[in-house]
Design a protein around this motif. Structure first.
Motif, PDB file in Angstrom:
ATOM      1  N   THR A   1       0.835  -1.203   0.000  1.00 46.81           N
ATOM      2  CA  THR A   1       0.000   0.000   0.000  1.00 46.81           C
ATOM      3  C   THR A   1       0.868   1.250   0.000  1.00 46.81           C
ATOM      4  O   THR A   1       0.568   2.237  -0.692  1.00 46.81           O
ATOM      5  CB  THR A   1      -0.926   0.012   1.223  1.00 46.81           C
TER       6      THR A   1
ATOM      7  N   LYS B   1       2.076   1.884  -3.471  1.00 51.52           N
ATOM      8  CA  LYS B   1       1.052   2.519  -4.305  1.00 51.52           C
ATOM      9  C   LYS B   1       0.934   4.009  -4.000  1.00 51.52           C
ATOM     10  O   LYS B   1       0.765   4.832  -4.913  1.00 51.52           O
ATOM     11  CB  LYS B   1      -0.290   1.828  -4.084  1.00 51.52           C
TER      12      LYS B   1
ATOM     13  N   MET C   1       3.876   5.776  -5.557  1.00 54.64           N
ATOM     14  CA  MET C   1       3.688   5.895  -7.007  1.00 54.64           C
ATOM     15  C   MET C   1       2.740   7.044  -7.343  1.00 54.64           C
ATOM     16  O   MET C   1       2.991   7.812  -8.273  1.00 54.64           O
ATOM     17  CB  MET C   1       3.146   4.580  -7.567  1.00 54.64           C
TER      18      MET C   1
ATOM     19  N   GLY D   1       6.388   0.465  -9.758  1.00 53.24           N
ATOM     20  CA  GLY D   1       5.335  -0.195 -10.513  1.00 53.24           C
ATOM     21  C   GLY D   1       5.733  -1.598 -10.935  1.00 53.24           C
ATOM     22  O   GLY D   1       4.891  -2.508 -10.987  1.00 53.24           O
TER      23      GLY D   1
ATOM     24  N   LEU E   1       5.064  -3.970  -8.025  1.00 50.21           N
ATOM     25  CA  LEU E   1       3.647  -4.324  -7.935  1.00 50.21           C
ATOM     26  C   LEU E   1       3.245  -5.263  -9.053  1.00 50.21           C
ATOM     27  O   LEU E   1       2.462  -6.201  -8.848  1.00 50.21           O
ATOM     28  CB  LEU E   1       2.789  -3.061  -7.982  1.00 50.21           C
TER      29      LEU E   1
ATOM     30  N   GLU F   1      -6.992  -4.478 -12.752  1.00 46.52           N
ATOM     31  CA  GLU F   1      -6.071  -4.816 -11.666  1.00 46.52           C
ATOM     32  C   GLU F   1      -6.719  -5.753 -10.665  1.00 46.52           C
ATOM     33  O   GLU F   1      -6.066  -6.629 -10.112  1.00 46.52           O
ATOM     34  CB  GLU F   1      -5.620  -3.532 -10.973  1.00 46.52           C
TER      35      GLU F   1
ATOM     36  N   HIS G   1      -5.088  -9.190  -9.283  1.00 46.73           N
ATOM     37  CA  HIS G   1      -4.755  -9.287  -7.863  1.00 46.73           C
ATOM     38  C   HIS G   1      -5.592 -10.350  -7.166  1.00 46.73           C
ATOM     39  O   HIS G   1      -5.101 -11.106  -6.332  1.00 46.73           O
ATOM     40  CB  HIS G   1      -4.965  -7.931  -7.188  1.00 46.73           C
TER      41      HIS G   1
END
Length: 208
Positions: A10, A13, A16, A59, A62, A171, A175
């Motif tokens: 998290t 993210k 980013m 990125g 992830l 996504e 995920h």
């Protein structure tokens, strides 16, 4: 432990998003100032470059975790479980080797450039290469965990296909499934949407 891992990703993210926001503000603001007020932001080029590099590497972390990197599974998907397992182990091993090279090179470059200062911002140039260390450590742990699951036989056949076929996949699908079998999920969703679009059977009218 799981909460700590989720909190880490998290945080990635959030970083980013901040990098993207910083790039937009610096680049767009610099253009406006340049043409409207004959001025500019001195640190715009250096900071936007730093934000861009960090955003790309974060990125990629992830993408590896969510198996969102693109690939071709035309051959692997048709192999028996033993073949899929062998390909997955070989792929994971190669990625671990490349990750080690990135980590080693980034660490060396970070140490070399740590005392060097950027001309506009005065920040250490080691920050530009430091993201490679973050990338190497993060992806290395992810790949080691994947290798452990492979060698202990805790992955299903669908999990052994470690790529995504289309960049158009949402996504949430990548995920939630956390597998390479995105094509199955995609076709299922399409069939479900098609079923919802079908008209009601004629027996409903006749029952009246």
């Amino acid at each position: 432990m799981r909460r700590l891992v989720e909190a880490y990703f998290t945080l990635i993210k959030i970083l980013m998003a901040l990098c993207m926001a910083g790039m937009v503000v610096l680049v767009f603001g610099n253009v406006v100032l340049r043409y409207a007020f004959n001025s500019g932001i001195t640190v715009s080029e250096e900071m936007s470059r730093l934000f861009f590099v960090w955003m790309c590497f974060l990125g990629a972390i992830l993408g590896l975790r969510e198996r969102a990197h693109l690939g071709v599974d035309a051959l692997v998907a048709r192999l028996p479980r033993t073949g899929k397992l062998a390909c997955a182990v070989a792929s994971c091993g190669l990625m671990l080797w490349v990750t080690w090279l990135v980590l080693q090179g980034s660490w060396t470059q970070t140490l070399i450039n740590w005392d060097a200062q950027a001309p506009a911002t005065g920040l250490s140039m080691g920050l530009l290469y430091g993201v490679g260390v973050v990338f190497g450590l993060s992806t290395g742990i992810i790949l080691l965990h994947e290798m452990y699951l492979l060698l202990t036989g805790k992955l299903s056949d669908a999990d052994l296909v470690m790529v995504a076929e289309s960049e158009d996949l949402p996504e949430a699908t990548a995920h939630g499934a956390h597998t390479g079998g995105h094509r199955t999920h995609q076709s299922t969703n399409r069939e479900g949407a098609r079923d919802e679009a079908l008209p009601l059977p004629s027996r409903t009218a006749s029952s009246r």
